[in-house]
Enzyme design. Structure first.
Site, mmCIF file in Angstrom:
data_model
loop_
_atom_site.group_PDB
_atom_site.id
_atom_site.type_symbol
_atom_site.label_atom_id
_atom_site.label_comp_id
_atom_site.label_asym_id
_atom_site.label_seq_id
_atom_site.Cartn_x
_atom_site.Cartn_y
_atom_site.Cartn_z
ATOM 1 N N THR A 306 128.412 69.989 56.793
ATOM 2 C CA THR A 306 127.327 70.945 56.990
ATOM 3 C C THR A 306 126.254 70.775 55.927
ATOM 4 O O THR A 306 126.489 70.217 54.855
ATOM 5 C CB THR A 306 127.831 72.397 56.912
ATOM 6 O OG1 THR A 306 128.102 72.734 55.540
ATOM 7 C CG2 THR A 306 129.069 72.619 57.758
ATOM 8 N N ASP A 307 125.064 71.288 56.239
ATOM 9 C CA ASP A 307 124.046 71.405 55.205
ATOM 10 C C ASP A 307 124.518 72.449 54.196
ATOM 11 O O ASP A 307 125.474 73.181 54.433
ATOM 12 C CB ASP A 307 122.697 71.791 55.825
ATOM 13 C CG ASP A 307 121.528 71.175 55.082
ATOM 14 O OD1 ASP A 307 121.640 70.988 53.856
ATOM 15 O OD2 ASP A 307 120.486 70.895 55.716
ATOM 16 N N TRP A 308 123.836 72.535 53.075
ATOM 17 C CA TRP A 308 124.358 73.253 51.913
ATOM 18 C C TRP A 308 124.190 74.777 52.036
ATOM 19 O O TRP A 308 123.136 75.281 52.375
ATOM 20 C CB TRP A 308 123.643 72.764 50.664
ATOM 21 C CG TRP A 308 124.278 71.596 49.975
ATOM 22 C CD1 TRP A 308 124.412 71.438 48.623
ATOM 23 C CD2 TRP A 308 124.873 70.406 50.547
ATOM 24 N NE1 TRP A 308 125.045 70.237 48.330
ATOM 25 C CE2 TRP A 308 125.337 69.594 49.489
ATOM 26 C CE3 TRP A 308 125.069 69.965 51.842
ATOM 27 C CZ2 TRP A 308 125.977 68.370 49.688
ATOM 28 C CZ3 TRP A 308 125.698 68.748 52.057
ATOM 29 C CH2 TRP A 308 126.144 67.969 50.988
#
Length: 599
Positions: A306-308
């Site tokens: 996932t993105d952060w």
């Protein structure tokens, strides 16, 4: 029982299964997290980072068994960089199973005159942004860039690239357009595939994916370009992703190509699709997007990270930074974590909440078999990259020899020159290329005048000049303090004050205007002139180029090859009226995609 996972002659599946059988649930869960870390002073292991709210690095490795890290910033020297990562590997090697760390990085090779951003580059060779590689349009050059960046990454111990960014920049206002290859799907697919070949060593420069590779994480699936009003979903006001032109499938085209090319990892974006067949939740929470589309329909078998920061609120640079839990804000942190893993993600970016996953397992809401499925992928990558074997540590002397070598810097500078795009070239004193041998008296507005002194006589005022060079940047709206200030979004028009200032110079002297295109700037007044003042005599665009590179092009020592990677819109009205998901949709652009003059 023999430790088969330490036997380099065994197959990767055999080593993975042996190691997996020895791991506790805590050690498995640690693999599911990839957190940011920064080096300490002088390349030491950090005791924590108050700016990003990070705990001591040693505790992340030893106490939480996390072994994937995204490096922030860089030490001052190549040697310190390499020594720091070796120190991380030493800490990891002394844990119970000795699982090596995997270090990832955002792009850090682009030229920039921003001192803060240049901290990322430090001693690495400097190239144009990916928009510049797209402007050159040469797959061989893009692959060679990837190869050189791969060798520099490996030299200091970075083994995962959190790039390429293969979103289509169809919404001109979007702040992340600068990291893309522009708005054309075909060009983006070609450049993205060449980029992956270079980094993963699967093209003509490498030996196939393995111990000499950097694993590429393509982003942001399924394409982050079509943001409502061009706002970015790092922030709540930008959470909606829309498809008024019905072009969702077009944005998948570069991802289809890069999957066939063999990219190893994929990052979904923060945005939530609105008005489509998909659930209206952020892509990292979206099972229809990650499992049904990416895994089952498109056949991607690699790692999904996932993105952060999807789970927990944070504070960055002294400012509150809510979790990007778009569409699921009402869920608890534990429920968000469960939804992400049930959606099909393997890894949580920018999080350390191992406690949440352990609680879900203890409660029976999440099975160990599901965790094993992701851990297998993550461990296999470490084995394939040789991190359990002779690639765990790097040679400090070799790192100094490779990173930022004279050869690599020369190639980066050549790419900066080649990417420059000539948009307009009128006859007269400012006609390009300019005469060298000090024949032109040049005033430089906004650049380093000394870089042009080898070709021209530099003067201190426009009044004393034969030609004025104006170095400008794409306009943007200030959006806030701290982290938000890094996102250049909003209007693409020059302020009245700046427009009149540049036009006044154009009225007084022949002007060459150079503009850094991080987004499609509106340059209509300078390209076409106004009733009050003529436009610039010549206009060139760059995508990250030093004054030295620009000087070589303006004075004919090097030929520019750049072609626009997107349309340059005529007005903000045209931008607002265009469909955000549709390429080349602004009415009557001043310069079209592919435009560029030869000298």
């Amino acid at each position: 029982m023999p430790e088969l996972y330490k036997d380099s002659t065994a197959s990767t599946p055999e080593r993975v299964e042996d190691l997996l059988s020895r791991m506790t649930i805590e050690e498995k869960v640690g693999q599911l997290f990839q957190q940011m870390i920064a080096p300490g002073p002088g390349g030491t292991v950090s005791e924590g980072d108050p700016i990003f709210g990070l705990p001591p690095t040693r505790s992340l490795i030893e106490d939480q068994q996390i072994s994937h890290f995204n490096v922030l910033g860089a030490p001052d020297t190549t040697r310190e960089f390499a020594q720091w990562i070796n120190s991380l590997q030493e800490i990891a090697e002394n844990t119970r199973l000795g699982i090596p760390v995997s270090i990832s990085s955002d792009p850090r090779h682009a030229f920039t005159d921003n001192p803060a951003a240049a901290l990322m580059t430090r001693t690495f060779s400097q190239w144009p942004e990916t928009l510049g590689l797209a402007a050159i349009g040469d797959e061989d050059i893009t692959e060679e860039f990837g190869d050189i960046a791969r060798r520099e990454y490996i030299a200091v111990g970075i083994r995962t690239a959190l790039h390429p960014q293969i979103d289509l920049a169809t919404e001109a206002r979007w702040a992340r357009g600068n990291g893309t290859f522009g708005e054309d799907a075909t060009l983006t697919a070609r450049m993205g595939c060449a980029y992956v070949r270079g980094f993963q060593g699967t093209g003509k420069f490498g030996e196939g994916f393995g111990t000499t590779s950097v694993s590429a994480m393509a982003k942001h699936f399924p394409g982050g370009g079509p943001q409502l009003d061009g706002e970015d979903p790092h922030f709540e006001y930008g959470r909606e992703q829309v498809y008024p032109g019905g072009m969702f499938d077009l944005h998948l085209e570069p991802f289809k190509a890069i999957i066939v090319e063999g990219t190893r990892q994929m990052m979904p974006y923060y945005g939530m699709p609105v008005g489509t067949e998909w659930e209206e939740v952020g892509f990292g929470f979206n099972k229809g997007i990650l499992t049904d589309l990416l895994r089952n329909k498109m056949g991607f078998e690699g790692i999904i990270c996932t993105d952060w920061g999807l789970i927990s609120d944070a504070e960055i640079m002294g400012q509150p930074f809510p979790a990007r839990a778009w569409g699921v804000e009402h869920l608890s942190e534990k429920e968000r974590a469960l939804k992400i893993i049930e959606a099909g993600a393997d890894q949580f970016g920018g999080e350390t909440r191992t406690d949440l996953i352990l609680e879900l397992v203890a409660e029976g809401a999440l099975t160990e078999d599901r965790i094993d499925a992701s851990v297998r992928r993550l461990l296999a990558e470490k084995f394939e990259l040789g991190l359990f074997d002779d690639k765990r540590y790097v040679d400090l002397d070799e790192a100094e020899r490779i990173v930022g070598s004279e050869e690599f810097r020369a190639k980066g500078l050549a790419a900066q020159r080649a990417s420059i795009t000539v948009l307009k070239n009128s006859e007269g004193a400012a006609h390009l290329p300019l005469a060298g041998d000090q024949q032109v008296r040049l005033f430089v507005d906004g650049g380093n005048a000394e870089a042009y002194a080898a070709y021209a006589t530099i003067v201190d005022s426009a009044e004393d000049a034969d030609v004025v060079l104006v170095r400008a940047k794409t306009p943007f709206e200030e959006r806030g303090p701290g982290f938000e200030a890094f996102f250049h979004a909003g209007s693409l028009e020059f302020t009245d004050e700046e427009r009149e200032r540049i036009l006044a110079l154009c009225a007084a002297k022949p002007v060459i205007m150079d503009i850094y295109l991080e987004r499609p700037a509106i340059i209509t007044p300078f390209a076409e002139g106004t009733e009050e003042a003529p436009g610039a005599s010549a206009i060139v665009a760059n995508y990250g180029a030093s004054d030295e590179a620009l000087a070589d092009v303006l004075f004919g020592a090097s030929a520019p090859k750049g072609r626009l990677p997107f349309d340059l819109p005529r007005s903000m009205a045209a931008v607002v009226e265009a469909n955000s998901d549709t390429p080349f949709d602004t009415k009557d652009p001043v310069y079209r995609f592919g435009h560029g003059l030869s000298l």
